[in-house]
Design a protein around this motif. Structure first.
Motif, PDB file in Angstrom:
ATOM      1  N   VAL A  59      -6.085  23.707  26.337  1.00  0.00           N
ATOM      2  CA  VAL A  59      -6.549  25.092  26.471  1.00  0.00           C
ATOM      3  C   VAL A  59      -5.354  26.042  26.504  1.00  0.00           C
ATOM      4  N   GLU A  60      -4.336  25.694  27.240  1.00  0.00           N
ATOM      5  CA  GLU A  60      -3.149  26.550  27.328  1.00  0.00           C
ATOM      6  C   GLU A  60      -2.389  26.576  26.000  1.00  0.00           C
ATOM      7  N   LEU A  61      -2.335  25.457  25.298  1.00  0.00           N
ATOM      8  CA  LEU A  61      -1.706  25.437  23.969  1.00  0.00           C
ATOM      9  C   LEU A  61      -2.455  26.359  23.011  1.00  0.00           C
ATOM     10  N   ALA A  62      -3.781  26.394  23.108  1.00  0.00           N
ATOM     11  CA  ALA A  62      -4.576  27.293  22.268  1.00  0.00           C
ATOM     12  C   ALA A  62      -4.237  28.750  22.576  1.00  0.00           C
ATOM     13  N   ASP A  63      -4.063  29.072  23.850  1.00  0.00           N
ATOM     14  CA  ASP A  63      -3.670  30.432  24.228  1.00  0.00           C
ATOM     15  C   ASP A  63      -2.288  30.772  23.669  1.00  0.00           C
ATOM     16  N   LEU A  64      -1.358  29.839  23.781  1.00  0.00           N
ATOM     17  CA  LEU A  64      -0.024  30.051  23.222  1.00  0.00           C
ATOM     18  C   LEU A  64      -0.087  30.269  21.716  1.00  0.00           C
ATOM     19  N   LEU A  65      -0.891  29.479  21.055  1.00  0.00           N
ATOM     20  CA  LEU A  65      -1.016  29.595  19.599  1.00  0.00           C
ATOM     21  C   LEU A  65      -1.605  30.947  19.197  1.00  0.00           C
ATOM     22  N   GLU A  66      -2.573  31.441  19.963  1.00  0.00           N
ATOM     23  CA  GLU A  66      -3.148  32.763  19.679  1.00  0.00           C
ATOM     24  C   GLU A  66      -2.067  33.834  19.758  1.00  0.00           C
ATOM     25  N   ILE A  67      -1.242  33.763  20.771  1.00  0.00           N
ATOM     26  CA  ILE A  67      -0.161  34.744  20.921  1.00  0.00           C
ATOM     27  C   ILE A  67       0.843  34.602  19.777  1.00  0.00           C
ATOM     28  N   ILE A  68       1.144  33.391  19.373  1.00  0.00           N
ATOM     29  CA  ILE A  68       2.067  33.164  18.259  1.00  0.00           C
ATOM     30  C   ILE A  68       1.502  33.743  16.965  1.00  0.00           C
ATOM     31  N   HIS A  69       0.198  33.604  16.755  1.00  0.00           N
ATOM     32  CA  HIS A  69      -0.436  34.214  15.577  1.00  0.00           C
ATOM     33  C   HIS A  69      -0.204  35.725  15.566  1.00  0.00           C
ATOM     34  N   VAL A  70      -0.455  36.375  16.699  1.00  0.00           N
ATOM     35  CA  VAL A  70      -0.299  37.829  16.787  1.00  0.00           C
ATOM     36  C   VAL A  70       1.164  38.224  16.623  1.00  0.00           C
ATOM     37  N   LEU A  71       2.064  37.523  17.286  1.00  0.00           N
ATOM     38  CA  LEU A  71       3.489  37.844  17.174  1.00  0.00           C
ATOM     39  C   LEU A  71       3.999  37.666  15.745  1.00  0.00           C
ATOM     40  N   SER A  72       3.513  36.663  15.041  1.00  0.00           N
ATOM     41  CA  SER A  72       3.959  36.487  13.654  1.00  0.00           C
ATOM     42  C   SER A  72       3.567  37.700  12.817  1.00  0.00           C
ATOM     43  N   GLN A  73       2.385  38.262  13.042  1.00  0.00           N
ATOM     44  CA  GLN A  73       1.960  39.465  12.318  1.00  0.00           C
ATOM     45  C   GLN A  73       2.812  40.668  12.695  1.00  0.00           C
ATOM     46  N   ILE A  74       3.113  40.802  13.981  1.00  0.00           N
ATOM     47  CA  ILE A  74       3.944  41.920  14.438  1.00  0.00           C
ATOM     48  C   ILE A  74       5.314  41.888  13.772  1.00  0.00           C
ATOM     49  N   HIS A  75       5.840  40.686  13.563  1.00  0.00           N
ATOM     50  CA  HIS A  75       7.158  40.541  12.952  1.00  0.00           C
ATOM     51  C   HIS A  75       7.091  40.500  11.433  1.00  0.00           C
TER      52      HIS A  75
END
Length: 107
Positions: A59-75
């Motif tokens: 569950v926590e890895l899924a949360d981390l992955l969601e944030i990584i998805h958003v950060l990749s778009q921001i960058h």
């Protein structure tokens, strides 16, 4: 009323509203947003590090992955571009699957 001062998932206000509770939100500017994502990334990483079983960890890895998805778009990248870089690094330098722990290197 508890004060949270943290970035939440987009549907959290809707979920709170369905409970009949009132809430206060605001939209962050870009700098605040990036900083809040970094803070959220640290928070979720800490939750992963303290998870006590595989289900919690996943569950926590899924949360981390969601944030990584958003950060990749921001960058300015897509998650596919990040994944391509990950694959390239794994091909060139390997992954971490073989459990190799470096002790020392002679100069």
């Amino acid at each position: 009323m508890p004060i949270h001062h943290k970035l939440v998932r987009d549907r959290i206000p809707e979920i709170i509203e369905k409970t009949g509770k009132s809430y206060e939100t605001r939209v962050l500017d870009q700098d605040e947003y990036i900083q809040s994502l970094k803070t959220k990334l640290q928070e979720e990483l800490q939750e992963y590090l303290t998870s006590v079983n595989d289900k919690e960890a996943t569950v926590e890895l899924a949360d981390l992955l969601e944030i990584i998805h958003v950060l990749s778009q921001i960058h300015g990248n897509s998650i596919e571009e990040v994944e391509a870089i990950r694959k390239q690094k794994a091909e060139e330098r390997g992954s971490f699957k073989e459990k190799i722990f470096l002790i020392s290197v002679d100069d």
